[in-house]
Design an enzyme around this catalytic site. Structure first.
Site, PDB file in Angstrom:
ATOM      1  N   SER A  68      -9.398   2.057   3.015  1.00  0.00           N
ATOM      2  CA  SER A  68      -8.754   2.706   1.565  1.00  0.00           C
ATOM      3  C   SER A  68      -8.107   1.860   1.117  1.00  0.00           C
ATOM      4  O   SER A  68      -7.347   2.806   0.171  1.00  0.00           O
ATOM      5  CB  SER A  68      -7.958   3.886   3.024  1.00  0.00           C
TER       6      SER A  68
ATOM      7  N   LYS B  15       0.477  -0.958   0.108  1.00  0.00           N
ATOM      8  CA  LYS B  15      -0.073  -0.002   0.211  1.00  0.00           C
ATOM      9  C   LYS B  15       0.980   1.784   0.292  1.00  0.00           C
ATOM     10  O   LYS B  15       1.885   1.073   0.893  1.00  0.00           O
ATOM     11  CB  LYS B  15      -0.535   0.144   1.549  1.00  0.00           C
TER      12      LYS B  15
ATOM     13  N   SER C 216      -9.704  -0.090   6.786  1.00  0.00           N
ATOM     14  CA  SER C 216      -9.493  -0.070   5.432  1.00  0.00           C
ATOM     15  C   SER C 216      -8.714  -1.392   5.401  1.00  0.00           C
ATOM     16  O   SER C 216      -8.557  -1.652   3.783  1.00  0.00           O
ATOM     17  CB  SER C 216      -8.469   0.761   5.734  1.00  0.00           C
TER      18      SER C 216
END
Lengths: 488, 480
Positions: A153, A78, A177
């Site tokens: 997210s 990420k 997330s």
């Protein structure tokens, strides 16, 4: 199983048997990213040459007889994790050109374990969002239906795994997330206990809740990676030194006598009825595997979202103050004075959702509203934690939905900001209480994945992974893959 | 109308740790700009503070030194404001639960009395960096070497009524922290910085007037002057029927005035909240007792011992205990020479004068305490006259060692053998018959003068080595 969708466990065995090389796996991954990414937009930085060089090194180690389970397995991070020499944007214009001089602890640990990082995944700006639509790189699309969001997210990470680009990606979870995009994309995602995985080098959103975790096809894969990710880090004071068990070793334990609690508040009006049915079916499957199921109550569930949206923005408002245009990051053109430098750099460098949360956090911390908002939220947080702890005295695991709905449409203007915040209603509790929680595929509703959430006791990751693995041994939801017809 | 000054102090002490409070960067002063910095000091994304426990220990040492309560659980908070020298956009400080709680600090005054200052709290925090205005033309540079240096902010109640009390407090505080070794107290390098909150009220009034804050004054002399100038400014305002504005002011020593720094000071909202990156500091009783046991004797205890056990005056005891190096030097001299009074006189007299002349402090002096003690022993056993002693002292100060060999080499031994002196005196008497005659008929006053003449002649004859007391006594007998 098509090669692109193979699990870490399978690939690791194939590497060991010499059926495939790490170079081949990386080449396949790069080719698949090249094919799929223009449509899905899951990967925002790809460093293929470096990855191939690292793969060759891994192959050389294999040739010398090294066989650690993660050696040579391709992966993505990420874009919230600092990667030395590799651009790290956090999905923001503010850090569009930021190249960190150091690796996050998670990055270092996975490197040490032999994993090959190919690049970085799309995400909501500064991890603020539940749809991946707040990213400066634009929305990322759900491989099950490209008109829909992947969740957020960690949307890019979920899509990269779900679409078979890589078997594993890192995610972070502050209010859901990891779990919500895992649920919406049909993969397995674990948010560990707060303090289980180091936060060093992970760009902060809400420091008291941020936690990194694995996103992969199965609980077994998550266990393999968590073995390498978890553990004490002297660079993070909030990182716990509780010994790390071998999560892989306990996957096959039978779950006879396991006590499961299903909170009645999770089956409220927020929950889509078809999702509710799928979750109910999944829980009954666990019962068939030998678990006992009873209804429990988490009365403050409805307060979780508002509590979270006071505390997280408050912490974020301070965490994001360092982006001031002075030392690194975005700086406005020709500032007239210091005030102008601050105001324009931050106005132009941050997106709307980030600015909204900075403003909310600045307000709730101000002298006039501190007691009424921030203090009150801290008190409610303690209350919620006590409720979870007391339920977890009666049962081993809490089960329920990870998200109230399946993946929703991109650019859905009918969804208000607070509707979006309600996406996290079932996941936020574990963040406020610091508990580990996992989301695993548990059905399809109208062709879209549904995620079953299991919340465990503090440092009870081994048990969560064990239960999830037992579920996955009895069901095949985690082996379902999107057809990706629209993409090709 | 008579006005009374009311003042409270905030002193920032730089703690003498090797590395910064939340990073491993060095705290050494004077390095090239931005060389004592790492990703954390620059607030790069993802970096996290890790507490340097050395700073915690030093804060506890301070708390015990002023007899304050130590916070068993203290926490760090974020103080939010934007400024280019503050890389994170917040300063990590202790707002809600400081490590050192209330205490009383007894400040010695010159007359031997003490003045008690109530310490409200002392808390740990990190220093900011510095703006550099002259390095890059038309730009302001930022030097982050100092960013993250540990500070202990010591806050008093508004207990001060005179500038003398303020200075006495600061000197005692300086003595205490240098004694304890928790700060080098170097004011010119910013290791000790003082903010003075000052207001006036009509004498007899109990309510406080509106205060101003004088910031970052870095010498005792300037503090005294700034207080004087600011209280006069406030008095002029009040007597003209105007009001004092609550604000932060800077003292400008060149123009001998204070001027407003930030007029919107009152509007600042620092939005303090607990720092989620750091765990609470939990201190158990055993740790406190271990630290207490390791404390050196404190200045106040030393002063008491010097006056009561060693028989020194309050004034001397005060001066000797102002810094640890001086006190420790004195104690070795006093103990070795077994003559504390003479030791005090030497340390506060010749040693102090020599230090001042060279502009160095006791800890930088090469003089050995054992040599000085030997010198005193040689005075006390009549080997040296006080004049000879000064010669030996000068030699020691120039770097020579071993008092006895200096005496030998310079041939400075005092003649205290009465036989040898009698020979000289007899010769003088026969050579100066006229003066002897005068002496015998003179009054007391005249006799004194004549004795002086004979002493002088005898000293000359003995090449300055005659013991003056013995000489006096023998002369009186012979002439009498």
């Amino acid at each position: 199983m098509p090669p692109a969708f193979k699990s870490i466990a399978t690939l690791s065995q194939e590497l060991k048997n010499g059926e495939v090389s790490s170079r081949q796996l990386v080449e396949q991954a790069v080719a698949r990213i090249d094919t799929l990414n223009p449509e899905l937009n899951a990967v925002v930085c790809l460093e293929a040459d470096q990855a191939l060089a690292n793969a060759d090194q891994a192959d050389a180690k294999r040739a010398k007889g090294e066989h650690s389970p993660l050696l040579g397995i391709p992966m993505l991070h990420k874009d919230i994790f600092c990667t030395q020499g590799m651009r790290t944007t956090c999905g923001s214009k503010m850090l569009a050109d930021f190249v960190p001089p150091y690796d996050a602890t998670v990055v270092q640990k996975l490197k040490d374990a032999g994993m090959i990082n190919l690049g970085k995944c799309n995400m909501d700006e500064f991890a603020m969002g539940s749809s991946n639509e707040t990213s400066v790189f634009g929305a990322c699309k759900n491989p099950w239906d490209v008109t829909r969001v992947p969740g957020g997210s960690s949307g890019g990470s979920a899509v990269a795994v779900a679409s078979g680009m890589v078997p594993f990606a890192t995610g972070t979870d502050t209010g859901g997330s990891i779990r919500q995009p895992a649920a919406l994309c049909g993969i397995t995602g674990l948010k560990p206990t707060y303090g289980r995985v180091s936060r060093y080098g992970m760009i902060a959103f809400a420091s008291s809740m941020d936690q990194a975790g694995p996103m992969a096809h199965s609980a077994q894969d998550c266990a393999l990676v968590l073995n390498a990710m978890a553990g004490h880090d002297p660079l993070d004071s909030t990182c716990d030194n509780t010994p790390v068990p071998n999560y892989h070793q306990t996957l096959d334990h039978p779950i006879t006598g396991l006590r499961i609690g299903v909170p009645k508040e999770f089956f409220s009006s927020h929950l889509n009825t078809e999702v509710a049915t799928a979750i109910d079916t999944a829980v009954r499957e666990l019962e068939r595997a030998g678990a006992t199921v009873k209804e429990v109550s988490l009365p403050s569930t409805d307060l979780a979202v508002s509590t979270y949206y006071v505390i997280a923005p408050a912490e974020a408002s301070a965490n994001l103050s360092r982006y001031d245009g002075v030392r690194y990051g975005y700086r406005c053109e020709a500032p007239s004075d210091l005030q102008d430098l601050y105001v324009r750099s931050r106005t132009e460098g941050f997106g709307a959702e980030v600015k909204r949360r900075i403003l909310v956090g600045t307000f709730t911390l101000s002298a006039a509203s501190y007691d009424q908002y921030f203090m009150k939220a801290q008190q409610v947080r303690r209350l919620i934690t006590q409720e979870y702890d007391s339920v977890l005295n009666e049962v081993d695991v809490i089960a329920g939905p990870a998200a109230p709905n399946t993946a929703f449409a991109l650019n859905d203007t009918s969804k208000s900001i607070t509707d979006m915040y309600m996406e996290d209603v079932f996941t936020i509790g574990a963040n406020l209480a610091g508990l580990p929680a996992i989301s695993l595929p548990a059905g399809l509703v109208n062709g879209l994945p549904v995620g079953l959430q299991l919340i465990g006791q503090r440092f009870g990751e081994a048990q969560l992974l064990n239960v999830a693995h037992q579920f996955q041994s009895r069901t095949d939801w985690h082996t379902r893959r999107p057809t990706l017809e629209a993409v090709r | 109308m008579h006005w009374e000054m009311v003042m409270g102090l905030e002193v920032h002490l730089q703690l003498a740790t090797h590395s910064k409070i939340f990073s491993s960067s060095s705290t050494q002063f004077g390095a090239e700009v931005n060389t004592h910095t790492n990703p954390l000091d620059m607030a790069l994304p993802g970096t996290l503070p890790v507490l340097n426990h050395e700073a915690v220990t030093l804060a506890i040492v301070f708390g015990l030194g002023i007899g304050a309560e130590i916070g068993k659980i203290s926490r760090f908070d974020r103080k939010n404001y934007f400024y280019p020298d503050l890389p994170k956009g917040y300063q990590i400080s202790q707002f809600f639960e400081p490590i050192v709680k209330e205490g009383i600090f007894d400040v010695p005054l010159e007359d031997g009395s003490t003045f008690s200052v109530r310490i409200l709290r002392a808390h740990l925090e990190e220093d900011a960096g510095k703006s550099v205005h002259d390095a890059i033309p038309a730009h302001t540079g930022i030097d982050l070497n100092r960013a993250g240096t540990p500070l202990l902010e010591v806050v008093t109640e508004p207990d001060f009524r005179t500038a003398e009390q303020v200075i006495a407090y600061l000197k005692a505080l300086h003595a205490l922290v240098t004694y304890l070794g928790i700060s080098d107290g170097n004011m010119s390098e910013g290791s000790m910085r003082c903010d003075v909150n000052i207001s006036l009220r009509p004498k007899g009034e109990s309510a406080y007037g509106t205060r101003t804050e004088l910031k970052n004054i870095n010498s005792f002399r300037f503090i005294e002057r700034a207080i004087h100038v600011e209280s006069q400014r406030q008095q002029d305002l009040l007597e003209a029927g105007q009001t004092v504005t609550q604000e932060t002011r800077l003292f400008d020593p060149d123009r001998d005035e204070t001027r407003a720094m930030r007029s919107k000071e009152v509007a600042n909202d620092y939005r303090y909240f607990p720092d989620p990156d750091l765990l609470p500091i939990v201190i158990d009783d055993a740790t406190i007792e271990d630290i207490r046991a390791s404390l050196p004797e404190l200045p106040m205890a030393k002063r008491l011992r010097y006056t009561e056990a060693l028989g020194l005056s309050n004034y001397d005891a005060n001066l000797l205990t102002q810094d640890r190096a001086t006190a420790e030097f004195f104690e070795v001299v006093a103990k070795t020479s077994e003559n504390p009074k003479s030791a005090a006189n030497w340390v506060l007299g010749d040693v102090s004068a020599a230090l001042n002349k060279e502009g160095i402090s006791m800890s930088d002096a090469a003089l050995s305490a054992i040599d000085l003690a030997t010198l005193i022993v040689r005075i006390d056993d009549n080997t040296l006259s006080s004049k000879m002693a000064k010669d030996v002292f000068d030699a020691l100060w120039q770097g020579e060692t071993d008092v006895d060999s200096i005496i030998d080499r310079k041939g400075l031994k005092q003649v205290s053998d009465s036989g040898a002196l009698e020979v000289i005196i007899d010769a003088l008497i026969s050579e100066n018959a006229a003066q002897v005659e005068q002496y015998r008929v003179a009054d007391e006053g005249k006799q004194k003068k004549l004795i002086g003449f004979f002493v002088g002649q005898a000293m000359k004859a003995s090449k300055g080595q005659a013991n003056p007391q013995l000489l006096n006594q023998l002369l009186k007998e012979k002439l009498g």
